[in-house]
Design a protein around this motif. Structure first.
Motif: not given
Ligand code: BDP
Length: 327
Positions: A90, A148, A213
């Motif tokens: 990311n 997000r 996630s």
């Molecule tokens: C996710 C991403 C990942 C991040 C993670 C985070 O794909 O690469 O490490 O969030 O919040 O959506 O650390």
């Protein structure tokens, strides 16, 4: 002197021969933070399979899923040094090493996901790749990471006032600390792998992430209010260390690049489906999901974040405007 010169010349010839051999056959080590059935993980496996097939087995890739090779900030440094070869990162935690990537970590900067695809596959993506390459990381293609949103164990968030006093985990980057502070919350930068336990034990009240996630590593079990603020749209790279890249022949490089792009097409398709199914899954798991009627008040609070960023990075103003003003 002559002896010394011959010795050096012989050594140099040997080193060249060695470099030529490694250019022909390599097993690359790839870092991935996600569980195996995540869209990114599936796409990375396709990437590896296509590279192995098209290079006739000269270049193979072993992908380490689930973040077993360490946290993302550490892995970024490892790729820069060439100790790790390939990764799906990311761009959020890359800001400390590559200033250009910070532009996409500015809250609400992309007008939409389709605009993000267009910008990243075009001029904005090129500018960001150039910055990364200077720091030892070559971006091969861009994966989708959706938008997000905040989640926590205390209350739903409908307006900035609801964020006040909440302890929220953010990815490693001062910009995200500033973002949460601009909403009067308390930000704690922390590795992804520590978030579940930290929410469970009350070290933090919540965090922010995209639906896949939030669901895949069970954060929803310990933070049951998910509020669709959609404040960050941060793309991800499939990238390779410039060291591993430089050791390849031009033919191999072409194969690797094409395979990465093909995998990005697959990832983006899988992503759409996973986003929808993750939201359904968390609702079934007892989560209260709320949309935000008016994101305006959240966006207004971010003007301080933008002002601070542009003051510190005047050279990135054009890139900020290119993205912010896109259709
Ligand atoms: C996710 C991403 C990942 C991040 C993670 C985070 O794909 O690469 O490490 O969030 O919040 O959506 O650390």
């Amino acid at each position: 002197m002559t002896y010394n010169f011959t010795l050096k010349a012989t050594f140099a010839a040997g080193a060249l021969a060695l470099a030529a051999t490694t250019a022909q056959a390599a097993e690359l080590r790839a870092w991935n933070i996600h569980v195996e059935d995540y869209p990114n993980s599936i796409a990375l496996e396709s990437f590896a399979a296509e590279v192995a097939e098209k290079t006739g087995g000269e270049i193979t890739m072993k992908i380490f899923h689930n973040g077993v090779l360490g946290s993302q900030p550490d892995a970024i440094e490892q790729v820069r040094l060439g100790a790790l070869d390939v990764a799906n990162f990311n761009l959020g935690p890359m800001g400390t090493s590559v200033p250009e990537t910070n532009v996409v970590s500015l809250p609400f900067i992309f007008p939409s996901i389709p605009a993000m695809y267009k910008l990243m596959d075009g001029e904005a993506g090129d500018a960001i790749s150039a910055g990364m390459e200077k720091k030892g990381i070559k971006a091969l293609a861009w994966y989708d990471s959706g938008a997000r949103s905040f989640y926590n164990s205390i209350r739903p968030i409908n307006s900035p006032a609801d964020v006040e006093g909440l302890k929220l985990r953010v990815m490693n980057n001062d910009l995200f600390v500033g973002m949460v502070e601009a909403l009067d919350g308390n930000a704690t930068p922390m590795a992804f792998g520590e978030v579940y336990q930290s929410i469970k034990t009350g070290v933090v009240d919540g965090a922010e992430n995209n639906p896949p996630s939030y669901e895949s590593v069970s954060h929803y079990e310990v933070a049951q209010f998910y509020s669709l603020t959609e404040h960050l749209i941060i793309p991800e790279c499939v990238c390779i260390s410039t060291k591993a890249w430089g050791a390849m022949t031009p033919e191999q490089q072409e194969i690797v690049k094409t395979a990465a792009r093909n995998s990005a097409e697959q990832q983006r398709e899988l992503w759409q489906a996973r986003e929808a199914s993750a939201l359904e899954a968390v609702k079934a798991g007892g989560v209260t999901v709320n949309t935000i009627a008016d994101k305006g008040p959240f966006q207004e609070r971010m003007s301080a974040v933008y002002d601070g960023f542009l003051e510190a990075n005047p050279d990135l103003a054009d890139l900020v405007n290119l993205i912010r003003n896109a259709e």
